[in-house]
Design a protein around this motif. Structure first.
Motif, PDB file in Angstrom:
ATOM      1  N   GLY A  40      43.769  21.529  29.611  1.00 34.12           N
ATOM      2  CA  GLY A  40      42.414  21.927  28.763  1.00 34.12           C
ATOM      3  C   GLY A  40      41.837  22.955  29.558  1.00 34.12           C
ATOM      4  O   GLY A  40      41.237  24.070  29.169  1.00 34.12           O
ATOM      5  N   LYS A  41      41.322  22.468  30.807  1.00 36.30           N
ATOM      6  CA  LYS A  41      40.399  23.532  31.751  1.00 36.30           C
ATOM      7  C   LYS A  41      41.235  24.849  31.806  1.00 36.30           C
ATOM      8  O   LYS A  41      40.730  25.833  32.016  1.00 36.30           O
ATOM      9  N   ARG A  42      42.599  24.664  32.228  1.00 37.64           N
ATOM     10  CA  ARG A  42      43.398  25.771  32.455  1.00 37.64           C
ATOM     11  C   ARG A  42      43.655  26.952  31.357  1.00 37.64           C
ATOM     12  O   ARG A  42      43.369  27.981  31.461  1.00 37.64           O
ATOM     13  N   ALA A  43      43.493  26.193  30.181  1.00 36.49           N
ATOM     14  CA  ALA A  43      43.647  26.961  28.624  1.00 36.49           C
ATOM     15  C   ALA A  43      42.391  27.806  28.872  1.00 36.49           C
ATOM     16  O   ALA A  43      42.374  28.896  28.104  1.00 36.49           O
ATOM     17  N   ASP A  74      39.097  39.924  27.028  1.00 31.60           N
ATOM     18  CA  ASP A  74      38.912  39.247  28.270  1.00 31.60           C
ATOM     19  C   ASP A  74      40.022  37.880  28.303  1.00 31.60           C
ATOM     20  O   ASP A  74      39.443  36.947  28.049  1.00 31.60           O
ATOM     21  N   PRO A  75      41.097  38.163  28.351  1.00 28.71           N
ATOM     22  CA  PRO A  75      42.179  37.314  28.107  1.00 28.71           C
ATOM     23  C   PRO A  75      42.048  35.807  29.219  1.00 28.71           C
ATOM     24  O   PRO A  75      41.674  36.179  30.219  1.00 28.71           O
ATOM     25  N   LYS A  76      42.290  34.965  28.212  1.00 30.47           N
ATOM     26  CA  LYS A  76      42.455  33.536  29.220  1.00 30.47           C
ATOM     27  C   LYS A  76      43.754  33.151  29.256  1.00 30.47           C
ATOM     28  O   LYS A  76      44.813  33.668  28.400  1.00 30.47           O
ATOM     29  N   TYR A  77      44.155  31.939  29.981  1.00 30.62           N
ATOM     30  CA  TYR A  77      45.597  31.617  29.920  1.00 30.62           C
ATOM     31  C   TYR A  77      46.182  31.052  28.439  1.00 30.62           C
ATOM     32  O   TYR A  77      47.403  31.270  28.285  1.00 30.62           O
ATOM     33  N   ARG A  78      45.375  30.838  27.618  1.00 29.24           N
ATOM     34  CA  ARG A  78      45.867  30.376  26.308  1.00 29.24           C
ATOM     35  C   ARG A  78      46.164  31.907  25.379  1.00 29.24           C
ATOM     36  O   ARG A  78      47.222  31.725  24.928  1.00 29.24           O
TER      37      ARG A  78
END
Length: 147
Positions: free
Chosen positions: A87-90, A121-125
């Motif tokens: 969840g934190k990584r996503a 601003d992309p995240k891992y998700r």
């Protein structure tokens, strides 16, 4: 803004479903191993917790019930820890190198007919969604060339 523990676990479960489980990505990202370990822990740890309480109370007596419950809670916390990490990584923003790779991959996919909006601003998700689309919608040669 801090997310609640439950919402982070739910996000971790959703991210685990979204991440492309491909062998090609195992050297680049730890998600494959974490997801596999968390899935295994979700299957095994509840039974192990019950067995540990049963064995300890049977052989050592009810005086050891608090210790047995503590060990069972530890076993039950292991899959939750994996889901919290996911969840934190996503919800973590991509580092500059991965951010530029994400944008480069997105532009190559658009040049080959991909139609979707890119995250600013992309995240891992968002990376997981783009990689999933790459493996599903692009040909194998494209995927092999860009990994």
């Amino acid at each position: 803004m801090q997310k609640s523990l439950i919402s982070q676990v739910q996000l971790g479960r959703q991210y685990a479903k979204e991440w492309p489980m491909r062998k090609e990505l195992t050297l680049l990202f730890p998600e494959f191993r974490v997801i596999k370990a968390t899935e295994f822990a979700l299957q095994v740890m509840p039974a192990l917790a019950i067995i540990s309480v049963f064995v300890q109370t049977s052989y050592l007596g009810m005086a050891y019930l608090p210790q047995a419950i503590t060990i069972a809670l530890f076993f039950l916390s292991l899959p939750v820890q994996g889901l919290l990490w996911l969840g934190k990584r996503a919800d973590t923003r991509l580092n500059p190198a991965l951010n530029s790779w994400y944008k480069e991959l997105y532009h190559k996919m658009v040049a080959n007919g991909y139609q979707a909006d890119a995250a600013r601003d992309p995240k891992y998700r968002e990376l997981a969604k783009l990689l999933n689309d790459m493996f599903e919608k692009m040909d194998k040669a494209f995927a092999k060339e860009n990994l």
